[in-house]
Design a protein around this motif. Structure first.
Motif, mmCIF file in Angstrom:
data_model
loop_
_atom_site.group_PDB
_atom_site.id
_atom_site.type_symbol
_atom_site.label_atom_id
_atom_site.label_comp_id
_atom_site.label_asym_id
_atom_site.label_seq_id
_atom_site.Cartn_x
_atom_site.Cartn_y
_atom_site.Cartn_z
ATOM 1 N N SER A 1 4.049 5.740 -5.427
ATOM 2 C CA SER A 1 4.231 5.775 -6.875
ATOM 3 C C SER A 1 3.147 6.591 -7.563
ATOM 4 O O SER A 1 3.369 7.153 -8.626
ATOM 5 C CB SER A 1 4.256 4.356 -7.441
ATOM 6 O OG SER A 1 2.986 3.752 -7.329
ATOM 7 N N LEU A 2 1.971 6.678 -6.970
ATOM 8 C CA LEU A 2 0.914 7.492 -7.562
ATOM 9 C C LEU A 2 1.107 8.976 -7.269
ATOM 10 O O LEU A 2 0.750 9.825 -8.079
ATOM 11 C CB LEU A 2 -0.455 7.050 -7.033
ATOM 12 C CG LEU A 2 -0.914 5.667 -7.482
ATOM 13 C CD1 LEU A 2 -2.202 5.296 -6.763
ATOM 14 C CD2 LEU A 2 -1.106 5.620 -8.975
ATOM 15 N N ILE B 1 4.108 15.847 -8.203
ATOM 16 C CA ILE B 1 4.937 16.901 -7.624
ATOM 17 C C ILE B 1 5.215 18.003 -8.643
ATOM 18 O O ILE B 1 5.115 19.192 -8.349
ATOM 19 C CB ILE B 1 6.253 16.317 -7.072
ATOM 20 C CG1 ILE B 1 5.947 15.424 -5.872
ATOM 21 C CG2 ILE B 1 7.220 17.418 -6.674
ATOM 22 C CD1 ILE B 1 7.128 14.651 -5.358
ATOM 23 N N THR B 2 5.549 17.624 -9.864
ATOM 24 C CA THR B 2 5.864 18.613 -10.896
ATOM 25 C C THR B 2 4.663 19.474 -11.245
ATOM 26 O O THR B 2 4.769 20.702 -11.339
ATOM 27 C CB THR B 2 6.370 17.904 -12.163
ATOM 28 O OG1 THR B 2 7.443 17.048 -11.794
ATOM 29 C CG2 THR B 2 6.845 18.889 -13.185
ATOM 30 N N SER B 3 3.492 18.848 -11.413
ATOM 31 C CA SER B 3 2.319 19.638 -11.786
ATOM 32 C C SER B 3 1.859 20.538 -10.645
ATOM 33 O O SER B 3 1.418 21.665 -10.881
ATOM 34 C CB SER B 3 1.182 18.716 -12.241
ATOM 35 O OG SER B 3 0.739 17.922 -11.181
ATOM 36 N N VAL B 4 1.980 20.077 -9.434
ATOM 37 C CA VAL B 4 1.601 20.916 -8.286
ATOM 38 C C VAL B 4 2.561 22.094 -8.160
ATOM 39 O O VAL B 4 2.136 23.229 -7.917
ATOM 40 C CB VAL B 4 1.560 20.090 -6.987
ATOM 41 C CG1 VAL B 4 1.429 20.965 -5.761
ATOM 42 C CG2 VAL B 4 0.427 19.081 -7.042
ATOM 43 N N ALA B 5 3.854 21.838 -8.347
ATOM 44 C CA ALA B 5 4.835 22.929 -8.270
ATOM 45 C C ALA B 5 4.572 23.959 -9.351
ATOM 46 O O ALA B 5 4.671 25.168 -9.116
ATOM 47 C CB ALA B 5 6.248 22.370 -8.403
ATOM 48 N N THR B 6 4.220 23.508 -10.545
ATOM 49 C CA THR B 6 3.934 24.438 -11.639
ATOM 50 C C THR B 6 2.674 25.247 -11.350
ATOM 51 O O THR B 6 2.641 26.458 -11.576
ATOM 52 C CB THR B 6 3.757 23.657 -12.958
ATOM 53 O OG1 THR B 6 4.920 22.854 -13.167
ATOM 54 C CG2 THR B 6 3.575 24.580 -14.126
ATOM 55 N N THR B 7 1.656 24.582 -10.841
ATOM 56 C CA THR B 7 0.388 25.265 -10.554
ATOM 57 C C THR B 7 0.555 26.344 -9.499
ATOM 58 O O THR B 7 0.010 27.443 -9.627
ATOM 59 C CB THR B 7 -0.665 24.242 -10.083
ATOM 60 O OG1 THR B 7 -0.832 23.260 -11.097
ATOM 61 C CG2 THR B 7 -2.001 24.908 -9.797
ATOM 62 N N PHE B 8 1.328 26.059 -8.455
ATOM 63 C CA PHE B 8 1.498 27.014 -7.359
ATOM 64 C C PHE B 8 2.738 27.882 -7.510
ATOM 65 O O PHE B 8 3.119 28.584 -6.584
ATOM 66 C CB PHE B 8 1.525 26.279 -6.015
ATOM 67 C CG PHE B 8 0.183 25.720 -5.632
ATOM 68 C CD1 PHE B 8 -0.833 26.554 -5.203
ATOM 69 C CD2 PHE B 8 -0.069 24.360 -5.710
ATOM 70 C CE1 PHE B 8 -2.068 26.053 -4.855
ATOM 71 C CE2 PHE B 8 -1.305 23.843 -5.360
ATOM 72 C CZ PHE B 8 -2.308 24.693 -4.941
ATOM 73 N N VAL C 1 0.836 -1.203 0.000
ATOM 74 C CA VAL C 1 0.000 0.000 0.000
ATOM 75 C C VAL C 1 0.875 1.258 0.000
ATOM 76 O O VAL C 1 0.612 2.205 -0.747
ATOM 77 C CB VAL C 1 -0.974 -0.007 1.198
ATOM 78 C CG1 VAL C 1 -1.660 1.336 1.370
ATOM 79 C CG2 VAL C 1 -1.999 -1.117 1.027
ATOM 80 N N VAL C 2 1.917 1.270 0.815
ATOM 81 C CA VAL C 2 2.814 2.429 0.877
ATOM 82 C C VAL C 2 3.496 2.645 -0.473
ATOM 83 O O VAL C 2 3.587 3.774 -0.963
ATOM 84 C CB VAL C 2 3.856 2.248 2.003
ATOM 85 C CG1 VAL C 2 4.977 3.270 1.900
ATOM 86 C CG2 VAL C 2 3.176 2.337 3.353
ATOM 87 N N ALA C 3 3.951 1.569 -1.109
ATOM 88 C CA ALA C 3 4.601 1.693 -2.407
ATOM 89 C C ALA C 3 3.629 2.204 -3.472
ATOM 90 O O ALA C 3 3.995 3.027 -4.308
ATOM 91 C CB ALA C 3 5.184 0.348 -2.830
#
Length: 55
Positions: free
Chosen positions: A29-30, A35-42, A23-25
């Protein structure tokens, strides 16, 4: 009666950690590609978005 309980608890010691690790893996992985799209959005740097701190 207590021998049956001990036997069933001992039997769960193998599959339980394996399920938790799976479950942790899967969650990691999802979430990693986001991370990249969130960084770009904010408008944050990737370094700041990666470790949970803001810009």
């Amino acid at each position: 009666m207590s021998t049956t309980r001990e036997h069933s608890e001992a039997r769960l010691l193998g599959p339980s950690p394996m399920f938790i690790a799976l479950v942790v893996a899967a969650v990691a992985s999802l979430g990693a590609p986001l991370i990249t799209s969130v960084a770009t959005t904010f408008h944050a740097s990737l370094d700041g978005a990666d470790d949970g701190r803001g810009p």
